[in-house]
Every structure is written in C-alpha cells, then in structure tokens.
Design an enzyme around this catalytic site. Structure first.
Site, PDB file in Angstrom:
ATOM      1  N   TYR A   1       0.833  -1.202   0.000  1.00  0.00           N
ATOM      2  CA  TYR A   1       0.000   0.000   0.000  1.00  0.00           C
ATOM      3  C   TYR A   1       0.863   1.245   0.000  1.00  0.00           C
ATOM      4  O   TYR A   1       2.046   1.215   0.315  1.00  0.00           O
ATOM      5  CB  TYR A   1      -0.963   0.009   1.179  1.00  0.00           C
ATOM      6  CG  TYR A   1      -0.321  -0.083   2.540  1.00  0.00           C
ATOM      7  CD1 TYR A   1       0.046   1.068   3.226  1.00  0.00           C
ATOM      8  CD2 TYR A   1      -0.091  -1.308   3.138  1.00  0.00           C
ATOM      9  CE1 TYR A   1       0.636   0.988   4.485  1.00  0.00           C
ATOM     10  CE2 TYR A   1       0.487  -1.399   4.396  1.00  0.00           C
ATOM     11  CZ  TYR A   1       0.848  -0.240   5.065  1.00  0.00           C
ATOM     12  OH  TYR A   1       1.433  -0.315   6.301  1.00  0.00           O
TER      13      TYR A   1
ATOM     14  N   TYR B   1      13.793  -0.610  11.150  1.00  0.00           N
ATOM     15  CA  TYR B   1      14.068   0.695  11.726  1.00  0.00           C
ATOM     16  C   TYR B   1      15.565   0.922  11.907  1.00  0.00           C
ATOM     17  O   TYR B   1      16.280   0.041  12.367  1.00  0.00           O
ATOM     18  CB  TYR B   1      13.356   0.846  13.073  1.00  0.00           C
ATOM     19  CG  TYR B   1      11.870   0.939  12.909  1.00  0.00           C
ATOM     20  CD1 TYR B   1      11.254   2.158  12.639  1.00  0.00           C
ATOM     21  CD2 TYR B   1      11.066  -0.194  12.993  1.00  0.00           C
ATOM     22  CE1 TYR B   1       9.888   2.234  12.444  1.00  0.00           C
ATOM     23  CE2 TYR B   1       9.705  -0.121  12.817  1.00  0.00           C
ATOM     24  CZ  TYR B   1       9.113   1.097  12.550  1.00  0.00           C
ATOM     25  OH  TYR B   1       7.758   1.180  12.370  1.00  0.00           O
TER      26      TYR B   1
ATOM     27  N   ASN C   1       9.148  -4.025   8.778  1.00  0.00           N
ATOM     28  CA  ASN C   1       9.606  -2.667   9.082  1.00  0.00           C
ATOM     29  C   ASN C   1      11.014  -2.786   9.637  1.00  0.00           C
ATOM     30  O   ASN C   1      11.223  -3.428  10.659  1.00  0.00           O
ATOM     31  CB  ASN C   1       8.704  -2.005  10.124  1.00  0.00           C
ATOM     32  CG  ASN C   1       7.373  -1.635   9.554  1.00  0.00           C
ATOM     33  OD1 ASN C   1       7.264  -0.777   8.687  1.00  0.00           O
ATOM     34  ND2 ASN C   1       6.328  -2.301  10.010  1.00  0.00           N
TER      35      ASN C   1
END
Length: 149
Positions: free
Chosen positions: A89, A145, A143
């Site tokens: 997305y 980081y 994700n």
C-alpha cells in the site's frame, strides 16, 4: 457503541474541572480487568527461531540494496525501510492528499510475492498454534528501523 473510557474521562474533566469520582475509577479498573482477561499471550518463537527470522530479514535488506525487488516492494524513509510482500500500500509522502484513510493498495503484482521463508518460519507456526486460520495471510510487511527510528 459506548464512548471509550479515555474520552469519557477527558470530557468529564474538561466539563466539570474536577477529577473523576471513585465510582468512575472503579468502572475504569473493572473495564481494564475485563480487557486484560480477554487477552491471550503466546511465546511462539524460540531464540533460535528468532535468529533465523532475523537472518532472513537481513537477506531481504541486502536484496533490496541490490535492487532485486519490484519498485513498490520497498518503501524507504529516513529512519526506516518497509518491505511489502503479497500486497502493498501507499500512504504518506506518496499521496497528494495525506492523512488517515488515504492509504491505497497497489494493484496486484506491484509488489513481490511473500517469500517462502515467511511461510515456513512465521505463518506456518501461527497456523499450527491456531492464532490464524490456514490461508488467512495474503501479505507480509517488514519494518526495518534505523537507530533513532
């Protein structure tokens, strides 16, 4: 639906200028107990399994640095990189109009398929422990980081 507790508490304080009553505190504590009693925690992955998953994530990062993924599989930001598999997305800086509810799925095929290792090391375990039903997962997102992210 009932108004969330934190909204009621804040509204009460703003309207009356006073702290919530003991009765309101008791209601809040009871609601918190009910919520907590409905939560089930499982430790599904051993330290060794976590190490395997983390090593595979490092492989994903390496492949992305070499440009081996489709354009929309990798979303780079200053303090984190996001890797979409199966479905992806767009949100944030990629959109003309920003804010909650503006996220959009990419058309099918715009991101890479879910890697087999995700099925083998993560999804299968979730299905075996009945956290999710077989066939439930159609996307996976990593994700990554950076320090300070």
């Amino acid at each position: 639906p009932p108004e969330p507790l934190y909204d009621r508490k804040r509204r009460h304080q703003e309207d009356s200028g006073s702290e919530p009553s003991d009765y309101e505190d008791q209601k809040e504590e009871e609601e918190a107990r009910k919520v907590k009693s409905g939560i089930r925690q499982l430790r599904l992955f051993s330290a060794e399994e976590c190490a395997k998953i983390e090593a595979r994530i490092e492989d994903v990062v390496s492949r992305a640095e070499k440009g081996l993924y489709k354009e929309h599989t990798v979303d780079r930001a200053p303090l984190r990189n996001k890797y979409f598999f199966g479905e992806g997305y767009t949100y944030g800086s990629q959109l003309q109009r920003r804010g909650p509810g503006q996220e959009r799925l990419y058309p099918r095929g715009e991101v890479d398929a879910i890697p087999e290792w995700v099925h083998d090391l993560v999804i299968r375990k979730l299905v075996e422990h009945r956290v999710i039903p077989e066939g439930f997962v159609n996307s996976a997102v990593i994700n990554d980081y950076q320090p300070g992210g």
